[in-house]
Design a protein around this motif. Structure first.
Motif, PDB file in Angstrom:
ATOM      1  N   SER A 145       0.815  -1.205   0.000  1.00  0.00           N
ATOM      2  CA  SER A 145       0.000   0.000   0.000  1.00  0.00           C
ATOM      3  C   SER A 145       0.848   1.253   0.000  1.00  0.00           C
ATOM      4  N   SER A 146       2.158   1.118   0.296  1.00  0.00           N
ATOM      5  CA  SER A 146       3.055   2.267   0.299  1.00  0.00           C
ATOM      6  C   SER A 146       3.625   2.557  -1.089  1.00  0.00           C
ATOM      7  N   ALA A 147       3.382   1.656  -2.065  1.00  0.00           N
ATOM      8  CA  ALA A 147       3.879   1.897  -3.416  1.00  0.00           C
ATOM      9  C   ALA A 147       3.239   3.161  -3.975  1.00  0.00           C
ATOM     10  N   PHE A 163       0.073   6.542  -8.676  1.00  0.00           N
ATOM     11  CA  PHE A 163      -1.221   6.093  -8.174  1.00  0.00           C
ATOM     12  C   PHE A 163      -2.070   7.243  -7.639  1.00  0.00           C
ATOM     13  N   ALA A 164      -1.459   8.221  -7.003  1.00  0.00           N
ATOM     14  CA  ALA A 164      -2.204   9.330  -6.420  1.00  0.00           C
ATOM     15  C   ALA A 164      -2.938  10.141  -7.480  1.00  0.00           C
ATOM     16  N   GLY A 201      -5.070  -1.123  -1.115  1.00  0.00           N
ATOM     17  CA  GLY A 201      -5.447  -0.163  -0.090  1.00  0.00           C
ATOM     18  C   GLY A 201      -6.038   1.110  -0.649  1.00  0.00           C
ATOM     19  N   ARG A 202      -5.782   1.379  -1.922  1.00  0.00           N
ATOM     20  CA  ARG A 202      -6.216   2.640  -2.530  1.00  0.00           C
ATOM     21  C   ARG A 202      -7.268   2.433  -3.610  1.00  0.00           C
ATOM     22  N   ASN A 213     -10.173   4.966  -7.669  1.00  0.00           N
ATOM     23  CA  ASN A 213      -9.296   5.381  -6.579  1.00  0.00           C
ATOM     24  C   ASN A 213     -10.184   5.977  -5.491  1.00  0.00           C
ATOM     25  N   ILE A 214     -10.269   5.324  -4.335  1.00  0.00           N
ATOM     26  CA  ILE A 214     -11.187   5.777  -3.290  1.00  0.00           C
ATOM     27  C   ILE A 214     -10.810   7.150  -2.742  1.00  0.00           C
ATOM     28  N   ASP A 215      -9.562   7.565  -2.952  1.00  0.00           N
ATOM     29  CA  ASP A 215      -9.152   8.888  -2.480  1.00  0.00           C
ATOM     30  C   ASP A 215      -9.845  10.013  -3.250  1.00  0.00           C
TER      31      ASP A 215
END
Length: 249
Positions: A145-147, A163-164, A201-202, A213-215
């Protein structure tokens, strides 16, 4: 033997998508009834020929193939020979003579007609065990999840995807459309490969054709969600799991 867990019943793990293929409509209905009575299975479709099944398998993600052997023009075994990456397969036939060939294709199980539900459930549990083990192995190989990024192949070059910056991924036949803040990429891939490549995780699957992307989720309303200016449909089997994920944010 696999069992139906509370997580499965709660919808956290979507039911396995099944395709039923048999040239006898009555046989198709019998298998569909068995699928409907098995909580961890869901009928994604049915057809009466291997030729039609080949097209469905090319355009849709199918987890389990319940396949008759003897069909005109193309047999069930002929269909399996054309599939480079077949799903889990359960052969259903009225003859024992294909058992050796079934073993060569490494099918999950081999059922004889007339079909009984207890024997069907036994085969379904074998499939569930195999897919659960496969997904567990794939999860161990997922990016942490830190990738922060990965690379995807676009035409002839590798392109970095942060990813962001990814809003969502949409299936487009044999390709996927990666929509980001400042760019869009069309990549030759499957949604399953994207799920394996993007950190769990994302990112979450919300529909057969969408990973989001849930963010970047701005609103959730009825059976759709809003990301940027795009309303994305939510498949019924994914709704409860998505709601629980969003509640944890």
């Amino acid at each position: 033997m696999a069992v139906v867990t509370p997580e499965t019943e709660a919808g956290l793990a979507p039911p396995l998508r099944c395709l039923v293929v048999d040239d006898d409509p009555l046989s198709v209905q019998i298998v569909l009834n068995c699928v409907a009575n098995t909580p961890f299975l869901r009928a994604a479709g049915s057809c009466n020929s291997a030729i039609e099944a080949a097209e469905i398998l090319r355009t849709q993600e199918i987890d389990v193939l319940f396949l008759d052997v003897e069909m005109p023009l193309m047999s069930g075994l002929d269909l399996l020979r054309t599939l480079p990456h077949p799903p889990q397969v359960v052969l259903i036939t009225s003859s024992q003579s294909y058992a050796v060939q079934a073993f060569e294709f490494a099918v999950a199980d081999y059922l004889l007609k007339p079909l009984s539900y207890p024997r069907f459930l036994q085969a379904a549990n074998k499939v569930l065990d195999a897919i659960t083990a496969q997904r567990a192995a794939e999860a161990d190989a997922l990016p942490s999840s830190s990738a922060e990024f990965t690379f995807v192949k676009v035409d002839t070059k590798l392109v970095r995807v942060d990813f962001a910056d990814v809003y969502y991924v949409e299936a487009l036949g044999d390709y996927v459309h990666i929509v980001m803040k400042n760019s869009k990429f069309i990549v030759y891939s499957t949604m399953r490969a994207i799920e394996d490549k993007f950190p769990v995780g994302r990112f979450v699957r919300v529909h057969r054709s969408f990973i989001i992307n849930i963010d970047h989720v701005q609103a959730l309303e009825d059976n759709s969600l809003l990301i940027k200016d795009k309303y994305i449909p939510i498949g019924q089997t994914y709704l409860r799991g998505l709601s629980q994920r969003l509640n944890k944010l």
